[in-house]
Structure formats: structure tokens, C-alpha cells
Design a protein around this motif. Sequence first.
Motif, short mmCIF file in Angstrom:
data_model
loop_
_atom_site.label_atom_id
_atom_site.label_comp_id
_atom_site.label_asym_id
_atom_site.label_seq_id
_atom_site.Cartn_x
_atom_site.Cartn_y
_atom_site.Cartn_z
N ILE A 182 9.17 -32.94 31.15
CA ILE A 182 9.89 -32.11 32.13
C ILE A 182 11.32 -32.65 32.26
O ILE A 182 11.50 -33.82 32.63
CB ILE A 182 9.21 -32.15 33.51
N THR A 183 12.32 -31.84 31.96
CA THR A 183 13.69 -32.28 32.16
C THR A 183 14.23 -31.65 33.45
O THR A 183 13.87 -30.53 33.82
CB THR A 183 14.61 -31.89 30.99
N VAL A 184 15.10 -32.40 34.11
CA VAL A 184 15.69 -31.94 35.38
C VAL A 184 17.18 -32.24 35.31
O VAL A 184 17.58 -33.41 35.19
CB VAL A 184 15.06 -32.64 36.60
N ASN A 185 17.98 -31.21 35.35
CA ASN A 185 19.44 -31.38 35.26
C ASN A 185 20.13 -30.53 36.31
O ASN A 185 19.51 -29.65 36.91
CB ASN A 185 19.92 -30.95 33.87
N ALA A 186 21.39 -30.82 36.53
CA ALA A 186 22.18 -30.03 37.48
C ALA A 186 23.41 -29.48 36.78
O ALA A 186 23.88 -30.04 35.78
CB ALA A 186 22.60 -30.90 38.66
N ILE A 187 23.90 -28.39 37.31
CA ILE A 187 25.21 -27.87 36.89
C ILE A 187 26.07 -27.83 38.14
O ILE A 187 25.63 -27.39 39.20
CB ILE A 187 25.08 -26.47 36.27
N ALA A 188 27.30 -28.33 38.01
CA ALA A 188 28.24 -28.29 39.13
C ALA A 188 29.35 -27.30 38.78
O ALA A 188 30.31 -27.67 38.09
CB ALA A 188 28.80 -29.68 39.39
N PRO A 189 29.22 -26.05 39.22
CA PRO A 189 30.28 -25.08 38.91
C PRO A 189 31.53 -25.34 39.73
O PRO A 189 31.45 -25.83 40.86
CB PRO A 189 29.68 -23.73 39.32
N GLY A 190 32.67 -25.00 39.14
CA GLY A 190 33.90 -24.91 39.92
C GLY A 190 33.95 -23.53 40.54
O GLY A 190 32.91 -22.91 40.77
#
Length: 240
Positions: free
Chosen positions: A170-178
Amino acid sequence: MSRVAVVTGGTRGIGEAISIMLKDNGFTVAATYAGNDEAANAFSAAHGIKTYKFDVGDFDACETAIAQITADLGPVEVLVNNAGITRDGTMHRMGRDKWDAVIDTNLGSCFNMSRLVIESMREKSFGRIVNIGSINGQAGQYGQVNYAAAKSGIHGFTKALAQEGAGKGITVNAIAPGYVATEMVRAVPAEILEKIIAKIPVGRLGAANDIARGVLFLVADEAEFITGSTLSINGGQHMY
Ligand code: NDP
């Protein structure tokens, strides 16, 4: 094999672009929303994607919805925690209600939804979770102690859950949009928008598809070695 993906807040804005991009790339998508039936019905009719209405801040409502999605489509293999709100105000004017609403909707939802899919992901030894953070969770923002705290919390949540999932596929990542040109940002007065764009080295606001491309990359089966990371997609505005 068509993997089952849930996109919270998947009927409008960034979430809509994510839902469509995942569907176009072979995923079976469930898009969730809070209350805007008109937008959800138009989205569903245009793209043939099933929609589910519930409050992501309410654990019991999430439990009922995940049970329904599982019955309709199968166990959830991909979860995109995208639903979010702003309730801005400076600290000296902010009531506890605005704090609670933003923490529950933006951060509590990540617990609720992830908790409800993590056991079936562990059983399958496969899962992809992507949490949508924000540049304002990385850098802070005037008038957004609630939003910045919730989004910053998402980044810690991501790293902790990534450690728990790593041995289970299980991978868990985030995206931080501008700043992305959704309805929320387009409503900002033109003179303020000009000042925001002037601070973006790439020279434009983001498009919802810029964020969706990042999600597609992170949820691929082949992305199994990428976990616990935050992908900043902000036109170079904040290099973190
Ligand atoms: P929008 O306001 O355009 O869409 C929000 C979506 O979330 C809608 O589908 C809405 O449902 C749903 N939603 C809101 N509250 C709830 C809730 N309590 N329960 C279930 N669903 C809910 O948002 P954006 O596309 O602009 O933002 C998407 C994400 O990206 C958010 O997490 C936001 O914080 C983040 N972000 C956005 C940026 C931007 O510039 N736009 C920048 C950085 C981060 P309904 O249609 O029913 O209201």
C-alpha cells in the motif's frame, strides 16, 4: 484489470479532473460529493461515472458509503482524498465552528476514508492512497490557520500511514497543489489574482489536469516504490 478508485469531492474542480483522468485510463471510478446535486448529476451524465453523496467529515456516513461502493463496484483499491473546503478568517475573528469544519472536512476525512479501506487493501496486499494537501499547508497563509493546519496535518498523516502500508503493497502519497483555476480561485477579485500569478514562476494558474496527471502517476501499479512523498505541483511558486 480495472482497479476500483474512489475520488472524494470527485464531481467538481480538481476532483472532477482526477475522476475523468482515472476513468480514461481504465479505472472504475466512484466520485463522491457533499450536496451539489446539480453539478454531480451533470458530471455523471457527461462522463458515465457513478456518484455518491455523503459528508466525508462524518465517519458513520463514510462507512455506509464505502459499504455501498464496495457492493456496487468491488473493494476499493485506490483512494484519492481530495474533498476540501476553506472557511477563512484571521485568528482573532475565527470562531471554533470554522476551525472544526475545516479540520473535520479536510483532515478528519483522510482518517475516515482511509480507515474504512485500509483493511481490504491489507487483505489484497495492494492499495494506493493519495491525499490532496496544499501549498498553504507547506508555507502557511494569512487568514488560514484552520486550512493550513489541516493541510499540514495531511502531510504528516501521509508519511505515518506510508510507513504502516509499505510492507503490505500500500503506497500513501500527497500532492500539494499551488493555485489552481477552479471555481474557488476564479472567484478571487482580478487584482488579487494578478498578484498571485505574478508570484508563480511558470506565469499562470494551475489547471485541474495538472494535478490529475500527478494523481495518475502515483496510483499506477508501477509506482510501487514511491511512498510517503509529497509531490508539489505549483508552477515553481514554493520549492519545498
Ligand atoms: P471545489 O470547491 O471546486 O470542489 C470541492 C469538492 O469537494 C466538491 O465535489 C464538493 O462537493 C466536495 N466536498 C466539499 N466538502 C465536502 C464534504 N464535507 N463531504 C464530501 N464532499 C465534500 O474544490 P477544489 O477543486 O478547488 O479543491 C479540491 C482540493 O484541492 C481541496 O482539498 C482543496 O483544498 C485542494 N486545493 C485546491 C487548490 C485550488 O487552488 N483550487 C489549491 C490547493 C489545494 P459539492 O460539489 O457537493 O459541494
